[in-house]
Design an enzyme around this catalytic site. Structure first.
Site, PDB file in Angstrom:
ATOM      1  N   GLY A 190       0.840  -1.196   0.000  1.00  0.00           N
ATOM      2  CA  GLY A 190       0.000   0.000   0.000  1.00  0.00           C
ATOM      3  C   GLY A 190       0.865   1.232   0.000  1.00  0.00           C
ATOM      4  O   GLY A 190       2.091   1.159  -0.055  1.00  0.00           O
ATOM      5  N   GLU A 222       1.113   3.275   2.478  1.00  0.00           N
ATOM      6  CA  GLU A 222       1.727   3.511   3.770  1.00  0.00           C
ATOM      7  C   GLU A 222       2.358   2.283   4.396  1.00  0.00           C
ATOM      8  O   GLU A 222       3.077   2.382   5.378  1.00  0.00           O
ATOM      9  CB  GLU A 222       0.674   4.081   4.727  1.00  0.00           C
ATOM     10  CG  GLU A 222       0.233   5.452   4.325  1.00  0.00           C
ATOM     11  CD  GLU A 222      -1.243   5.694   4.568  1.00  0.00           C
ATOM     12  OE1 GLU A 222      -1.686   6.805   4.318  1.00  0.00           O
ATOM     13  OE2 GLU A 222      -1.948   4.788   5.012  1.00  0.00           O
ATOM     14  N   SER A 223       2.030   1.128   3.851  1.00  0.00           N
ATOM     15  CA  SER A 223       2.583  -0.073   4.455  1.00  0.00           C
ATOM     16  C   SER A 223       2.730  -1.196   3.446  1.00  0.00           C
ATOM     17  O   SER A 223       2.103  -1.179   2.389  1.00  0.00           O
ATOM     18  CB  SER A 223       1.666  -0.540   5.583  1.00  0.00           C
ATOM     19  OG  SER A 223       0.487  -1.075   5.042  1.00  0.00           O
ATOM     20  N   ASP A 239     -11.308   4.372   9.360  1.00  0.00           N
ATOM     21  CA  ASP A 239     -11.078   4.007   7.958  1.00  0.00           C
ATOM     22  C   ASP A 239     -11.869   2.743   7.659  1.00  0.00           C
ATOM     23  O   ASP A 239     -11.404   1.828   6.991  1.00  0.00           O
ATOM     24  CB  ASP A 239      -9.585   3.796   7.688  1.00  0.00           C
ATOM     25  CG  ASP A 239      -9.270   3.736   6.193  1.00  0.00           C
ATOM     26  OD1 ASP A 239     -10.124   4.158   5.384  1.00  0.00           O
ATOM     27  OD2 ASP A 239      -8.187   3.272   5.826  1.00  0.00           O
TER      28      ASP A 239
HETATM   29  P1  ADP Z   1      -3.015  -0.504   4.450  1.00  0.00           P
HETATM   30  O1  ADP Z   1      -2.808   0.676   5.343  1.00  0.00           O
HETATM   31  O2  ADP Z   1      -1.949  -0.683   3.436  1.00  0.00           O
HETATM   32  O3  ADP Z   1      -4.412  -0.562   3.877  1.00  0.00           O
HETATM   33  P2  ADP Z   1      -3.800  -2.912   5.855  1.00  0.00           P
HETATM   34  O4  ADP Z   1      -3.600  -3.162   7.312  1.00  0.00           O
HETATM   35  O5  ADP Z   1      -5.205  -2.653   5.409  1.00  0.00           O
HETATM   36  O6  ADP Z   1      -2.827  -1.762   5.429  1.00  0.00           O
HETATM   37  O7  ADP Z   1      -3.228  -4.151   5.084  1.00  0.00           O
HETATM   38  C1  ADP Z   1      -3.227  -4.213   3.684  1.00  0.00           C
HETATM   39  C2  ADP Z   1      -3.745  -5.541   3.196  1.00  0.00           C
HETATM   40  O8  ADP Z   1      -2.950  -6.603   3.702  1.00  0.00           O
HETATM   41  C3  ADP Z   1      -5.142  -5.838   3.675  1.00  0.00           C
HETATM   42  O9  ADP Z   1      -6.112  -5.335   2.809  1.00  0.00           O
HETATM   43  C4  ADP Z   1      -5.178  -7.343   3.723  1.00  0.00           C
HETATM   44  O10 ADP Z   1      -5.478  -7.861   2.456  1.00  0.00           O
HETATM   45  C5  ADP Z   1      -3.755  -7.695   4.067  1.00  0.00           C
HETATM   46  N1  ADP Z   1      -3.607  -7.919   5.510  1.00  0.00           N
HETATM   47  C6  ADP Z   1      -3.267  -7.026   6.460  1.00  0.00           C
HETATM   48  N2  ADP Z   1      -3.226  -7.585   7.674  1.00  0.00           N
HETATM   49  C7  ADP Z   1      -3.554  -8.878   7.504  1.00  0.00           C
HETATM   50  C8  ADP Z   1      -3.688 -10.000   8.387  1.00  0.00           C
HETATM   51  N3  ADP Z   1      -3.465  -9.886   9.697  1.00  0.00           N
HETATM   52  N4  ADP Z   1      -4.029 -11.183   7.842  1.00  0.00           N
HETATM   53  C9  ADP Z   1      -4.258 -11.305   6.527  1.00  0.00           C
HETATM   54  N5  ADP Z   1      -4.145 -10.297   5.646  1.00  0.00           N
HETATM   55  C10 ADP Z   1      -3.795  -9.094   6.112  1.00  0.00           C
HETATM   56 MN    MN Z   2      -6.239  -1.121   4.469  1.00  0.00          MN
END
Ligand code: ADP
Ligand code: MN
Length: 516
Positions: free
Chosen positions: A262, A264-265, A405
């Site tokens: 993404g 940010e991450s 969010d």
């Molecule tokens: P961002 O800020 O990039 O949206 P997210 O925390 O939403 O960060 O994580 C991005 C994607 O990674 C999520 O949409 C999901 O598909 C996957 N993801 C994140 N955390 C998990 C998790 N604990 N288990 C499975 N998939 C995850």
């Molecule tokens: Mn997200």
């Protein structure tokens, strides 16, 4: 160097595997090795010791030499490659030393000095051992960004009437070209023309410029190669080191690959290791969320954290990299609150700087689909809706949080239920914009389920009241929004006057409840 925060394999776990004993960061082996004469003479042992030494001296080289995946098994590197890389590194170090000498010579006692920092071959990360305090990622002063070249004014001429000088004037242009040579890379030899009244024709200047640029690109490529030497392009060396420590300590078994990139991450999948640390059992599958350490994308999120009183005192004192760690920290705290309230969400395993390890929602490396990507039966859709309504209430009342969010992008469908993720930006309801964030969340949820054919779905205003327990009566969006903002303002005024927030909001004329 700080420790990983997780102990290495338990001492009674038998002889540790070869890769572990070579791990430069692992805890020293507790069993004292008694060795016979045969062992001392053993070529095998000698080789191992040699490797151990090499690994200790050049941990990064090991990192770069490895395949795409970070695992415990493939740390072993053939010595030839290692040797070549050691020589290269040695060469690069010498080159940098020479560069430093030249830098010193040029700068002398001058008050204004120029820096050759950008042209060093050894990445600052590799050469700096003092860890944290060298903030080369600090974008307030980006050492990797070239200064803006001075150019002719946009209108292309200066002066008035017949004294006008255009940018095409030969003399001016020639002088300017000479001056502009200063913008070439420092290792690019331009002679001492800059100090003289030398006039370069455009043609000559352009040829020189082209050459200087290609030199610059060559040097940039070198840096890029260093930074992007693993398959995970988004991971900088510092992050890679953190991930290595996690694997080497046995906390993680294998980091298999990237799930999501993404703004940010970056999120990776990993298999959990077998070292039960800090009384925590590592889940069999983990998600590793790496918060990006380049600041740019985070700037627009300031408002979430700056006004969050939990972080208020710390905010002003922090450097940008620490602020990013704070996002990770916030996500961890928020997940923990949710876990405690029994809301389905990833379970926190460990936080290391800007890297958050949590349980993986999904199975066999396949992440659970986002709500926006699954097609649910109308029955499941209805079930999901009521579950979310319930979770939003729990989040608000028990966790004292607003997701901020919430949408079909941050809800996963797994095991027949909805899981909430991505809570680094979540805030408490009394955050200066907390209620606005909640209203936005409600709008997303309402729209998604109304479009999805759930007849029972409340509209966003009803949902807002149902979640918050407030009783805002406005029957249109604009007035509703205005009332929300009025409440937020009332809270802020209260903070101004009393130095503390209301513990809850109340809109029905009753005196607000204070948290004494
Ligand atoms: P961002 O800020 O990039 O949206 P997210 O925390 O939403 O960060 O994580 C991005 C994607 O990674 C999520 O949409 C999901 O598909 C996957 N993801 C994140 N955390 C998990 C998790 N604990 N288990 C499975 N998939 C995850
Ligand atoms: Mn997200």
């Amino acid at each position: 160097m700080d420790s990983v925060g997780v102990a290495a394999a338990a001492p009674d776990a038998g002889p540790s595997p070869a890769w572990q004993s070579k791990c430069p960061w692992g805890a020293p082996s507790t069993t004292s090795i008694s060795c016979s004469l045969a062992d001392v003479m053993s070529e095998q042992l000698a080789k191992e010791l040699q490797l151990e030494e090499e690994n200790a001296a050049f941990p990064e080289v090991v990192a770069a030499a490895e395949g795409p995946f970070i695992t415990g098994e493939n740390v072993d590197t053939s010595s030839d490659l290692m040797l070549a890389q050691m020589l290269q590194m040695e060469f690069d170090r010498e080159y940098d030393a020479q560069l430093r000498r030249e830098e010193k010579k040029i700068n002398g006692d001058s008050k204004v000095s120029i820096s050759f920092e950008n042209y060093r071959k050894v990445h600052p990360y590799d050469s700096d051992s003092s860890e944290d305090e060298v903030d080369w990622q600090d974008t307030r002063h980006d050492p990797y960004r070239a200064d803006k070249p001075t150019t002719t004014p946009r209108r292309g001429f200066i002066g008035k009437g017949k004294d006008i000088t255009t940018k095409h004037d030969e003399v001016v242009c020639g002088r300017k070209n000479t001056a502009r040579m200063e913008n070439f890379a420092p290792e690019f030899q331009v002679g001492d023309g800059i100090g003289m009244d030398l006039k370069l024709s455009n043609q000559v200047f352009n040829a020189l410029k082209q050459h200087a640029y290609s030199e610059e690109r060559r040097s940039a490529r070198l840096h890029e190669k260093k930074e992007h030497s693993t398959a995970e392009k988004a991971v900088d060396p510092k992050t890679r080191l953190l991930l290595y420590k996690m694997v080497n300590s046995g906390m993680l078994e294998t980091i298999t690959g990237c799930i999501s990139t993404g703004k940010e991450s970056v999120v990776f999948h990993a298999y959990g290791g077998n070292s039960a640390t800090e009384d925590k059992v590592i889940p069999p599958e983990c998600a590793i969320k790496v918060f990006k350490t380049t600041l740019n994308e985070f700037k627009n999120r300031d408002k979430y954290i700056k006004d969050d009183y939990r972080f208020k005192d710390r905010f002003s004192k922090l450097n940008p990299r620490k602020i990013i760690r704070m996002w990770a920290e916030k996500e961890m705290h928020n997940l923990t609150r949710m876990q405690n309230a029994g809301i389905p969400c990833p379970q926190v395993v460990i936080l290391k700087k800007h890297v958050l390890v949590m349980s993986f929602i999904g199975q066999d490396q396949v992440p659970a689909p986002k709500l926006k990507d699954v097609t649910l039966s109308s029955e499941d859709m209805k079930k999901a809706y009521y579950q979310i309504l319930n979770m939003m209430q729990q989040l608000y009342r028990e966790c004292n949080l607003v997701h901020a969010d919430l949408s079909e992008y941050n809800m996963l469908w797994h095991d027949g239920k909805v899981w909430l993720i991505d809570v680094s930006q979540s805030v408490e309801p009394t955050h200066p914009h907390g209620l606005e964030f909640l209203f936005r969340d409600c709008r997303n949820v309402s729209q998604f389920f109304q479009k999805g054919g759930v007849a029972e779905a409340l509209n966003e205003r009803e949902l807002f009241n149902a979640v918050s327990g407030l009783n805002i009566t406005a029957d249109n969006e604009v007035d509703f929004q205005a009332e929300i903002e009025a409440l937020e303002k009332m809270n802020e005024d209260h903070v101004q006057n009393h130095g503390k927030k209301l513990s809850t909001f109340s809109s029905d004329g009753d005196p607000p409840i204070y948290d004494e």
